[in-house]
Design an enzyme around this catalytic site. Structure first.
Site, short mmCIF file in Angstrom:
data_model
loop_
_atom_site.label_atom_id
_atom_site.label_comp_id
_atom_site.label_asym_id
_atom_site.label_seq_id
_atom_site.Cartn_x
_atom_site.Cartn_y
_atom_site.Cartn_z
N GLU A 29 -45.24 34.12 31.86
CA GLU A 29 -46.50 34.02 32.61
C GLU A 29 -47.62 34.76 31.86
O GLU A 29 -48.78 34.38 31.93
CB GLU A 29 -46.35 34.66 33.99
CG GLU A 29 -45.46 33.92 34.96
CD GLU A 29 -45.23 34.70 36.26
OE1 GLU A 29 -45.22 34.08 37.32
OE2 GLU A 29 -45.04 35.93 36.21
N ASP A 215 -45.35 25.07 41.71
CA ASP A 215 -44.49 24.16 42.49
C ASP A 215 -45.08 23.91 43.87
O ASP A 215 -45.77 24.75 44.43
CB ASP A 215 -43.06 24.72 42.60
CG ASP A 215 -43.05 26.17 43.08
OD1 ASP A 215 -43.20 27.07 42.23
OD2 ASP A 215 -42.93 26.38 44.29
N1 ADE Z 1 -43.26 31.76 41.99
C1 ADE Z 1 -43.56 30.50 41.65
N2 ADE Z 1 -43.21 29.64 42.63
C2 ADE Z 1 -42.65 30.37 43.62
C3 ADE Z 1 -42.09 30.06 44.89
N3 ADE Z 1 -42.01 28.81 45.33
N4 ADE Z 1 -41.61 31.08 45.62
C4 ADE Z 1 -41.69 32.36 45.17
N5 ADE Z 1 -42.20 32.71 44.00
C5 ADE Z 1 -42.69 31.72 43.22
#
Ligand code: ADE
Length: 249
Positions: A29, A215
């Site tokens: 990241e 996501d």
């Molecule tokens: N970091 C990136 N996506 C995530 C998610 N869905 N839940 C927790 N941390 C995350």
């Protein structure tokens, strides 16, 4: 600025220019930001796993910390415990004028979030600390805000509720309550911000939370796969966002 040793960098940090402490959990990241800010590695301090990078950007001192690797499991450290230790060490060591917690997060298509969308945290809270005892209930949920952040910075990106927990996956109950919130506006789910907000509030240090989406929680893909597939895109977006934010601080 070239950094020949840690002591020089610390005493440089005591000069008049602003010190910005950027806390990012994972190496991947952080890499695009380390590169585009031109930061150099600083020697590791003590036995803590955190990695340190420093430099100067637009006349501001920048210290970037990542959580480092877990020596036993050989993966990046993530989650609240490590995040609060990193914030504590970073604030004590560098006395920053502001902390920026930058990282990736899941979000909801219901709130029109897409991969690589960047948000500034509005309310920052926990979603997995359930303590049903009077007084402790609200404490468990937490409710922190980005304080003392100039409007010019806040207005750079849309704001989102930031919801912190220690799992990448999500329980049915968490999904239901976050989906309700997503009907009202953006909400991002991640694993560090509320813990960092707690430490910043103890230290009365302003905090800005900056999250980029890897996501879509109410989408069709498996979160772990989607996260890994989009990590590079989201980290690139995060780097662009960090440059803009630092320019306004
Ligand atoms: N970091 C990136 N996506 C995530 C998610 N869905 N839940 C927790 N941390 C995350």
């Amino acid at each position: 600025m070239r950094i020949s040793n840690f002591t020089d960098f610390l005493s440089e940090s005591e000069s008049k220019s602003k010190t910005i402490l950027i806390l990012i959990a994972m190496n991947d990241e952080a890499l695009p930001a380390i590169k585009s800010l031109g930061l150099s590695p600083l020697p590791k301090q003590g036995k803590m796993p955190f990695m340190l990078y420093g430099g100067e950007h637009q006349g501001k001192k920048i210290v970037l910390m990542t959580s480092g690797k877990d020596a036993k499991y050989n993966v990046d450290n993530v989650g609240t415990q490590v995040a609060s230790s990193m914030a504590t060490v970073g604030i004590q060591q560098f006395s920053p004028d502001i902390v920026i917690n930058a990282g990736t997060a899941g979000a909801f298509s219901e709130a029109k979030s897409t991969i690589g969308s960047v948000y500034i945290g509005s309310i920052i809270k926990y979603h997995d600390r359930r303590i049903p005892i009077p007084g402790f209930e609200e404490y468990g949920k937490g409710d922190y805000e980005s304080v003392n952040i100039p409007e010019s910075v806040k207005n750079l990106f849309p704001q989102a509720v930031v919801s912190t927990g220690n799992s990448l996956d999500i329980t049915d109950a968490e999904r239901k309550s976050m989906a309700e919130l997503a009907k009202k506006g953006p909400i991002v789910k991640e694993m560090e911000a509320a813990a960092i907000a707690q430490v910043c509030s103890w230290n009365e240090t302003p905090l800005l939370v900056l999250k980029s989406v890897t996501d879509i929680i109410d989408g069709s893909e498996q979160t772990a796969d989607e996260f890994q597939k989009n990590l590079q895109i989201a980290s690139g977006a995060l780097q662009d966002a960090l440059l803009k934010v630092i320019g306004k601080i």
